[in-house]
Write an enzyme that holds these catalytic residues in place. Sequence first.
Site, PDB file in Angstrom:
ATOM      1  N   SER A   9       0.880  -1.148   0.000  1.00  0.00           N
ATOM      2  CA  SER A   9       0.000   0.000   0.000  1.00  0.00           C
ATOM      3  C   SER A   9       0.924   1.205   0.000  1.00  0.00           C
ATOM      4  O   SER A   9       1.760   1.336  -0.865  1.00  0.00           O
ATOM      5  CB  SER A   9      -0.911  -0.021   1.236  1.00  0.00           C
ATOM      6  N   ARG A  10       0.832   2.041   1.028  1.00  0.00           N
ATOM      7  CA  ARG A  10       1.737   3.177   1.171  1.00  0.00           C
ATOM      8  C   ARG A  10       2.520   3.008   2.462  1.00  0.00           C
ATOM      9  O   ARG A  10       1.957   2.696   3.506  1.00  0.00           O
ATOM     10  CB  ARG A  10       0.962   4.491   1.220  1.00  0.00           C
TER      11      ARG A  10
END
Length: 201
Positions: A162-163
């Site tokens: 994801s981040r």
Amino acid sequence: MDPMNASCPAVIQSLLPKLQRSDYYINPRLQQLASNELNEPGYCSRVTDFVVGSKEHGSVKFFGETDVRWLDLDNIVRFGHREIVIYEKEETKPPVGSGLNKPAVVTLSNIHNGKEDTSFLEGSELDSFVEKLKRNNKQQGADFISYDATKLEWRFYVPHFSRFGLDDSDDDEPVQSDHKAFSSMEDDVMLRDLSPTDIVK
């Protein structure tokens, strides 16, 4: 061999990953991928320990065999100041274990405590900053590996993407992940199967 050279068959050129950004790099390089695919058909479908990096911001190393054919790395991988995002758009993200949504070790560069003074951290100040990085990793579902105060490099393991990174808006607080770090029991199993203690540095 230059992958764009006439000596490289068009069919091989067509399946190589796309990377146009001059500040990014991959390992193996495009030329090596093309050469290996020519000598060993199918090589690009099982590249071991594939690396994508930014000259300024860090790198990511994907574990095991990765199918790099037709990957549009310019759109899939984005490094920024103290962060990495892979598959920024949720609708483009493949299932866990597919594409680049898989276990990896991330190394982020220029990681410091946000002070104007660029001198290296040490003692209790360094310990406090490392604890902050560990909390940040835990919150995002990643596992802390190391912090090099001399190189200003932060390394951690992720089970999928994801981040990940530090939020510039508040150097005292860890960044919130855009998406939940674990979305299923399958992800948790992947994390248990490959822990940081298994990583050869």
